[in-house]
Write a protein that holds these residues in place. Structure first.
Motif, PDB file in Angstrom:
ATOM      1  N   ASP A   9      -8.814  15.400 -17.032  1.00  0.00           N
ATOM      2  CA  ASP A   9      -8.386  16.016 -16.239  1.00  0.00           C
ATOM      3  C   ASP A   9      -8.135  17.724 -16.068  1.00  0.00           C
ATOM      4  N   GLY A  10      -8.519  18.138 -16.832  1.00  0.00           N
ATOM      5  CA  GLY A  10      -7.766  19.896 -16.893  1.00  0.00           C
ATOM      6  C   GLY A  10      -6.689  19.647 -17.788  1.00  0.00           C
ATOM      7  N   ARG A  11      -6.109  18.498 -18.575  1.00  0.00           N
ATOM      8  CA  ARG A  11      -5.086  18.922 -19.171  1.00  0.00           C
ATOM      9  C   ARG A  11      -4.497  18.070 -19.999  1.00  0.00           C
ATOM     10  N   ASP A  12      -4.950  16.592 -19.685  1.00  0.00           N
ATOM     11  CA  ASP A  12      -5.284  15.428 -20.748  1.00  0.00           C
ATOM     12  C   ASP A  12      -6.494  15.441 -21.370  1.00  0.00           C
ATOM     13  N   LYS A  13      -6.621  14.626 -22.358  1.00  0.00           N
ATOM     14  CA  LYS A  13      -7.845  13.666 -22.647  1.00  0.00           C
ATOM     15  C   LYS A  13      -7.440  12.862 -22.781  1.00  0.00           C
ATOM     16  N   PHE A  14      -8.839  12.752 -21.969  1.00  0.00           N
ATOM     17  CA  PHE A  14      -9.160  11.014 -22.695  1.00  0.00           C
ATOM     18  C   PHE A  14      -8.141   9.474 -21.259  1.00  0.00           C
ATOM     19  N   ILE A  15      -6.966   9.506 -20.594  1.00  0.00           N
ATOM     20  CA  ILE A  15      -6.504   8.614 -20.318  1.00  0.00           C
ATOM     21  C   ILE A  15      -5.318   9.374 -19.576  1.00  0.00           C
ATOM     22  N   ARG A  16      -4.639   9.750 -18.236  1.00  0.00           N
ATOM     23  CA  ARG A  16      -3.890   9.835 -18.361  1.00  0.00           C
ATOM     24  C   ARG A  16      -3.748   8.500 -16.963  1.00  0.00           C
ATOM     25  N   ALA A  17      -2.667   7.717 -17.081  1.00  0.00           N
ATOM     26  CA  ALA A  17      -2.283   6.608 -15.615  1.00  0.00           C
ATOM     27  C   ALA A  17      -1.381   5.890 -14.905  1.00  0.00           C
ATOM     28  N   ASN A  18      -1.260   5.988 -13.965  1.00  0.00           N
ATOM     29  CA  ASN A  18       0.145   5.749 -13.114  1.00  0.00           C
ATOM     30  C   ASN A  18      -0.120   4.221 -12.932  1.00  0.00           C
ATOM     31  N   VAL A  19       1.131   3.744 -14.023  1.00  0.00           N
ATOM     32  CA  VAL A  19       1.186   1.595 -13.596  1.00  0.00           C
ATOM     33  C   VAL A  19       1.683   1.660 -12.224  1.00  0.00           C
ATOM     34  N   ILE A  20       0.059   0.735 -11.771  1.00  0.00           N
ATOM     35  CA  ILE A  20       0.959   0.146 -10.776  1.00  0.00           C
ATOM     36  C   ILE A  20       2.019  -1.645 -10.828  1.00  0.00           C
ATOM     37  N   VAL A  21       2.900  -1.482 -10.403  1.00  0.00           N
ATOM     38  CA  VAL A  21       3.660  -2.973 -10.261  1.00  0.00           C
ATOM     39  C   VAL A  21       3.446  -3.630  -9.262  1.00  0.00           C
ATOM     40  N   PRO A  22       2.697  -4.625  -8.366  1.00  0.00           N
ATOM     41  CA  PRO A  22       2.692  -5.429  -7.732  1.00  0.00           C
ATOM     42  C   PRO A  22       3.839  -6.393  -6.893  1.00  0.00           C
ATOM     43  N   LEU A  23       3.767  -6.746  -5.547  1.00  0.00           N
ATOM     44  CA  LEU A  23       4.742  -6.971  -5.145  1.00  0.00           C
ATOM     45  C   LEU A  23       5.047  -8.706  -5.491  1.00  0.00           C
ATOM     46  N   PRO A  24       5.429  -9.111  -6.513  1.00  0.00           N
ATOM     47  CA  PRO A  24       6.127 -10.351  -6.846  1.00  0.00           C
ATOM     48  C   PRO A  24       5.518 -11.745  -5.939  1.00  0.00           C
ATOM     49  N   ALA A  25       5.052 -12.235  -6.156  1.00  0.00           N
ATOM     50  CA  ALA A  25       5.065 -13.447  -4.108  1.00  0.00           C
ATOM     51  C   ALA A  25       4.384 -14.287  -5.150  1.00  0.00           C
ATOM     52  N   SER A  26       5.379 -15.575  -4.579  1.00  0.00           N
ATOM     53  CA  SER A  26       4.921 -16.843  -5.298  1.00  0.00           C
ATOM     54  C   SER A  26       3.915 -17.325  -5.089  1.00  0.00           C
ATOM     55  N   PHE A  27       2.836 -17.062  -3.943  1.00  0.00           N
ATOM     56  CA  PHE A  27       2.198 -18.416  -3.333  1.00  0.00           C
ATOM     57  C   PHE A  27       0.658 -16.721  -3.062  1.00  0.00           C
ATOM     58  N   ASN A  28       0.042 -17.287  -2.861  1.00  0.00           N
ATOM     59  CA  ASN A  28      -1.507 -15.869  -2.184  1.00  0.00           C
ATOM     60  C   ASN A  28      -0.783 -15.990  -0.778  1.00  0.00           C
ATOM     61  N   ALA A  29      -1.161 -16.595   0.147  1.00  0.00           N
ATOM     62  CA  ALA A  29      -0.538 -16.196   1.999  1.00  0.00           C
ATOM     63  C   ALA A  29       0.399 -15.863   2.055  1.00  0.00           C
ATOM     64  N   LEU A  30       1.260 -14.738   2.430  1.00  0.00           N
ATOM     65  CA  LEU A  30       2.475 -13.816   2.285  1.00  0.00           C
ATOM     66  C   LEU A  30       3.204 -14.042   3.288  1.00  0.00           C
ATOM     67  N   PRO A  31       4.177 -14.906   3.984  1.00  0.00           N
ATOM     68  CA  PRO A  31       4.465 -15.416   5.573  1.00  0.00           C
ATOM     69  C   PRO A  31       4.848 -13.865   6.710  1.00  0.00           C
ATOM     70  N   TYR A  32       4.563 -13.004   5.666  1.00  0.00           N
ATOM     71  CA  TYR A  32       5.776 -11.638   6.583  1.00  0.00           C
ATOM     72  C   TYR A  32       3.885 -10.660   6.943  1.00  0.00           C
ATOM     73  N   ASN A  33       5.113 -10.178   8.199  1.00  0.00           N
ATOM     74  CA  ASN A  33       3.775  -8.540   8.747  1.00  0.00           C
ATOM     75  C   ASN A  33       4.325  -7.587   8.203  1.00  0.00           C
ATOM     76  N   SER A  34       3.565  -6.603   8.192  1.00  0.00           N
ATOM     77  CA  SER A  34       4.004  -5.190   8.207  1.00  0.00           C
ATOM     78  C   SER A  34       5.615  -4.154   8.211  1.00  0.00           C
ATOM     79  N   GLY A  35       6.168  -4.938   9.030  1.00  0.00           N
ATOM     80  CA  GLY A  35       6.814  -4.552   9.712  1.00  0.00           C
ATOM     81  C   GLY A  35       7.932  -5.028   8.377  1.00  0.00           C
ATOM     82  N   THR A  36       7.792  -6.933   8.758  1.00  0.00           N
ATOM     83  CA  THR A  36       8.581  -7.028   7.700  1.00  0.00           C
ATOM     84  C   THR A  36       8.682  -6.762   6.449  1.00  0.00           C
TER      85      THR A  36
END
Length: 435
Positions: free
Chosen positions: A362-389
């Motif tokens: 990317d002009g500064r580093d070689k081969f890889i530059r990563a920004n690790v994103i940790v997804p929100l933990p969820a115990s099931f697929n459909a979350l029971p809250y909306n964007s405001g919650t």
């Protein structure tokens, strides 16, 4: 003893100096002049002033590949220094003597600046006589033919003029008597006559020097007079008709005054337009030049279009049927493009970031530059809250749907006409939640 020795040395030095000076100065002074012709001149030929020999020709050298000659002139102390304006003339020694020549020296005005020793005398101040062969060369075959014709015609002319000449000869004695008195008056003052002749010689020499083509001019004038004489009948008829022509011209000019006044008024009215036309002349000239340049391409394009007309007709027929729909699409596309234009930086950065993602640097580093994103933990697929919650549970989370232009840079640019307002960054007003 020391004083005596010094006196002797001074005397010896003075004698030596006198010998050196007297040995270097032989009492002779040199000049040179370049002329076009100096026939029958030889080294040692005399230079005379007032009948006394005062010098000689010291050298004769051809210059300009023989087209001119350079004469060296050596003069005695008796006439030195020569004042500026001094003239020389190559002359014959007698009326029937062509090989014994001498140079006649005419001193310039007394008190004039002196000529430097070794200087070049102006060519105009050195006169050479007209040679006999040069004079005879002027009688070319054509001149001799014309002279013969003049003599032949002179007899008939004199025969016709005989009565008038007879009357003229009758009154000639009185004219000759008056001429005799004039000659007596002229010879009464020899000094004035000599001055007159010298001034006449100076004037003739100036004319010859200033206009060497005088002979050509006179020859051309003679031919012109011959042509006029050959057309004397037509010239007489023209002069006879001239008075009537001038009378008609006077009448026409009187009538032309009104026309010229109207033309002047028209010119005054046209002047502003002419000024404007002059201003647009240069751009118009450029346009015409461009038209001339693109003319061949335009002609080729029109020829191609003429050949494609049979194939284009069905297409144009179908396109005509679709024009209303295409018009609606164009109007909608115009609105959509207006709403997409503010997103130009985001669109450009998308392709740039995507290019960096696929590149090994990317002009500064070689081969890889990563920004690790940790997804929100969820115990099931459909979350029971909306964007405001979700915003309440995770205050650091940002919401935007759709994001306004410039939102990524923290400089949102809302577009109310496109439905992008501040409500689109408020998670509690999520449009999908309202649905």
């Amino acid at each position: 003893m020391r004083g005596l020795l010094t006196s002797v040395l001074v005397a010896v030095a003075a004698v030596v100096l006198l010998l050196v000076v007297s040995g270097d100065d032989d009492g002779r002074h040199d000049l040179h002049v370049t002329v076009g012709d100096a026939a029958n001149t030889v080294v040692g030929q005399r230079i005379r002033a007032g009948g006394v020999t005062v010098g000689e020709i010291s050298s004769i050298d051809p210059v300009e590949r023989g087209r001119k000659v350079r004469l060296g002139l050596r003069l005695d102390d008796s006439v030195w220094p020569l004042p500026t304006g001094t003239r020389m003339q190559l002359r014959w020694a007698g009326t029937a003597n062509y090989d014994d020549r001498y140079i006649d020296l005419k001193l310039g005005r007394r008190g004039a600046p002196p000529i430097a020793d070794g200087a070049a005398l102006p060519t105009a101040d050195f006169t050479t006589p007209v040679e006999l062969d040069t004079f005879l060369q002027t009688f070319t075959p054509r001149v001799r033919t014309d002279l013969r014709g003049m003599i032949d015609n002179a007899g008939a002319t004199l025969k016709q003029a005989r009565p008038g000449l007879t009357r003229a000869l009758g009154v000639t004695p009185a004219a000759l008597d008056e001429a005799s008195h004039v000659m007596v008056d002229l010879t009464a003052d020899q000094r004035a006559l000599d001055t007159l002749l010298r001034q006449a010689d100076t004037v003739v020499n100036a004319v010859q020097t200033a206009d060497p083509g005088l002979r050509t001019l006179l020859t051309g004038a003679a031919r012109t007079f011959d042509a006029v004489a050959a057309r004397q009948g037509e010239l007489k008829a023209t002069l006879d008709a001239a008075p009537g022509t001038f009378a008609h011209a006077r009448t026409t000019l009187a009538k032309a005054d009104g026309t010229l006044d109207a033309a002047a008024a028209l010119t005054d009215r046209l002047a502003p337009g002419a000024t404007e036309l002059q201003r647009i002349a240069s751009p118009l000239n450029h346009v015409l030049g461009t038209v001339v340049k693109v003319g061949p391409d335009a002609r080729s394009t029109l020829a191609t279009a003429r050949r494609a007309v049979p194939d284009l007709n069905p297409l144009l027929t179908k396109a005509t049927a679709q024009l209303p729909q295409l018009g609606d699409i164009g109007k909608q596309a115009s609105t959509e493009l207006t709403c997409l234009r503010p997103y130009s930086p985001e669109i450009a950065s998308f392709f740039t970031n995507w290019g960096d993602f696929l590149s090994d640097t990317d002009g500064r580093d070689k081969f890889i530059r990563a920004n690790v994103i940790v997804p929100l933990p969820a115990s099931f697929n459909a979350l029971p809250y909306n964007s405001g919650t979700a915003k309440q549970l995770f205050p650091g989370m940002e919401f935007g749907f759709p994001r306004p232009p410039g939102g990524v840079a923290g400089q949102p640019w809302y577009q109310p006409d496109c439905g992008v307002t501040a409500d689109q960054v408020n998670p509690f007003l999520d449009s999908e939640t309202r649905k």
